[in-house]
Structures are given as structure tokens and as C-alpha cells.
Write a protein that holds these residues in place. Structure first.
Motif, mmCIF file in Angstrom:
data_model
loop_
_atom_site.group_PDB
_atom_site.id
_atom_site.type_symbol
_atom_site.label_atom_id
_atom_site.label_comp_id
_atom_site.label_asym_id
_atom_site.label_seq_id
_atom_site.Cartn_x
_atom_site.Cartn_y
_atom_site.Cartn_z
ATOM 1 N N ALA A 109 0.912 -0.946 0.056
ATOM 2 C CA ALA A 109 0.087 0.041 0.079
ATOM 3 C C ALA A 109 0.958 1.213 0.123
ATOM 4 O O ALA A 109 1.715 1.187 0.700
ATOM 5 C CB ALA A 109 -0.920 -0.069 1.243
ATOM 6 N N ARG A 148 -4.064 6.223 0.133
ATOM 7 C CA ARG A 148 -5.395 5.871 0.147
ATOM 8 C C ARG A 148 -6.031 7.093 -0.560
ATOM 9 O O ARG A 148 -5.853 8.221 -0.466
ATOM 10 C CB ARG A 148 -5.911 5.970 1.897
ATOM 11 N N TYR A 150 1.308 7.825 1.471
ATOM 12 C CA TYR A 150 2.139 7.637 2.892
ATOM 13 C C TYR A 150 3.347 8.308 2.932
ATOM 14 O O TYR A 150 3.986 8.622 4.004
ATOM 15 C CB TYR A 150 2.204 6.031 2.951
ATOM 16 N N GLU A 174 -7.686 1.753 -0.314
ATOM 17 C CA GLU A 174 -6.101 1.746 -0.254
ATOM 18 C C GLU A 174 -5.710 1.636 -1.550
ATOM 19 O O GLU A 174 -6.313 1.035 -2.514
ATOM 20 C CB GLU A 174 -5.833 0.449 0.413
ATOM 21 N N TYR A 220 -2.484 0.133 -3.821
ATOM 22 C CA TYR A 220 -1.503 -0.800 -3.914
ATOM 23 C C TYR A 220 -0.780 -0.742 -5.043
ATOM 24 O O TYR A 220 -1.121 -0.132 -6.134
ATOM 25 C CB TYR A 220 -2.076 -2.042 -3.706
ATOM 26 N N THR A 263 4.711 0.435 5.816
ATOM 27 C CA THR A 263 3.209 1.108 5.690
ATOM 28 C C THR A 263 2.959 1.145 6.962
ATOM 29 O O THR A 263 3.436 0.456 8.006
ATOM 30 C CB THR A 263 2.017 0.466 4.841
ATOM 31 N N GLU A 316 0.268 -0.100 8.198
ATOM 32 C CA GLU A 316 -0.187 -1.573 8.665
ATOM 33 C C GLU A 316 0.760 -2.164 9.125
ATOM 34 O O GLU A 316 0.957 -3.292 9.835
ATOM 35 C CB GLU A 316 -0.822 -2.168 7.492
ATOM 36 N N ASP A 333 -8.362 4.474 10.574
ATOM 37 C CA ASP A 333 -8.563 5.551 9.513
ATOM 38 C C ASP A 333 -9.788 6.062 9.441
ATOM 39 O O ASP A 333 -10.297 6.573 8.290
ATOM 40 C CB ASP A 333 -7.870 4.960 8.372
#
Length: 177
Positions: free
Chosen positions: A12, A15, A31, A88, A90, A107, A109, A132
Motif C-alpha cells: 500500500a 489511500r 504515505y 487503499e 496498492y 506502511t 499497517e 483511519d
């Protein structure tokens, strides 16, 4: 490989925050701009109803310090773009960092399970999830006393990430915990 995209082959990079205009542009919050921008990759991949689907970037332009506006092939209206809001973004993991020698790309996550410390060395707790659902992304942190708190997942607060020790150090505001 059987031709299907699988989550373990994807990373990812951002977003979709909202649509922009009426021609299908997506406002994507990235990100880490130093690591990845959409035009660096062969395609952007989205989870649509449980299936990872690739889309080719038709156009891209910067918007602010951490986001960009992206036009995707075959997404040419605000109605079509609305289906991507909140999703998200990717990319193929093997396309990240080709030849740049950067450390492994993490990321938010990826930080789940890391122990969170304040800069004074105090253990805040373990990152148990990412929230989020609001404009400001938060770390969900399980404290040593088994209570939970939310901590802003803001890059300016992060002072150190140690993937080997699985620790994250942050300069947290006084009174936060």
C-alpha cells in the motif's frame, strides 16, 4: 503464479481521500512521497469487492505536500471515481525501490504489532491496529495495563523506527497517555 494478484505481492502506498472535479480524478493521500508516487509504477491496484484490480495511470499532478490528483484509464466521471473513495492504493511490491538502495518500505499497517515508546524511553504499549475512520489517522495502542488509547499516526511525531526490534519511537505530546 496463476495470474491473479495476491495481497502478499502488493504494498500500500496511499489511500483515496475523495474525488476531484467531474472527470474522474482521485485525490490520493500518499504515505511517503519520498518512496513512491503513482507515476513511478506500471499500474495502481485496488481491492474491488475482494478482487485486486490493476488500473493504469493516465495523468498525475501534485496537490499539497502529501497528496496528488490521479486520473486512471477507464475512470472518466465523478460517479465512476466515487467507487474508489476510502480505498487503499496498492502497487506491485517488486516495483518498490528498484535500484535506489532505500531501506525496506513500511506502511502504517506494517507497524501493527510494534512496541511504541515515547522519546524518554517509556513503553506506551503495543500498536494493535490503525484507525483511519477520521481525517487524522490514529494508531490503536494497547497499554501494558490492558487499556487502549489512540495516538496520532503523524510522521512529524515519529523519531525512530526499528524494524529488527519491531519498535517505534515517537515524540508524544505531554498528557497524551
Amino acid at each position: 503464479m496463476n495470474g491473479y494478484l495476491k495481497s502478499d505481492n502488493l504494498t500500500a502506498i496511499g489511500r483515496v481521500q475523495r474525488t476531484h472535479g467531474i472527470k474522474g480524478e482521485l485525490n490520493i493521500e500518499l504515505y511517503d512521497l519520498d518512496k513512491a508516487v503513482p507515476s513511478d509504477f506500471s499500474c495502481l491496484i485496488f481491492d474491488l469487492d475482494g478482487t485486486f484490480v490493476p488500473f493504469f495511470v493516465r495523468g498525475e499532478r501534485s496537490r499539497g505536500a502529501t497528496s496528488c490528483l490521479v486520473e486512471l484509464e477507464d475512470v472518466d466521471s465523478d460517479t465512476a471515481a466515487a467507487a474508489f473513495v476510502g480505498k487503499e492504493v496498492y502497487v506491485l511490491s517488486d516495483e518498490l525501490g528498484k535500484g535506489d538502495g532505500d531501506d525496506e518500505y513500511l506502511t502504517l499497517e506494517d507497524l501493527v504489532g510494534y512496541r511504541l515508546f515515547d522519546t524518554d524511553g517509556t513503553l506506551v504499549g503495543a500498536i494493535s491496529g490503525i484507525d483511519d475512520t477520521t481525517a487524522n489517522v490514529l494508531f490503536e495502542v494497547e497499554r501494558p495495563d490492558m487499556t487502549s488509547i489512540h495516538v496520532p499516526a503523524a510522521e512529524p511525531l515519529i523519531t525512530d523506527v526499528d524494524p529488527e526490534a519491531r519498535t517505534l519511537t515517537m515524540n508524544l505530546p505531554t498528557g497524551l497517555f
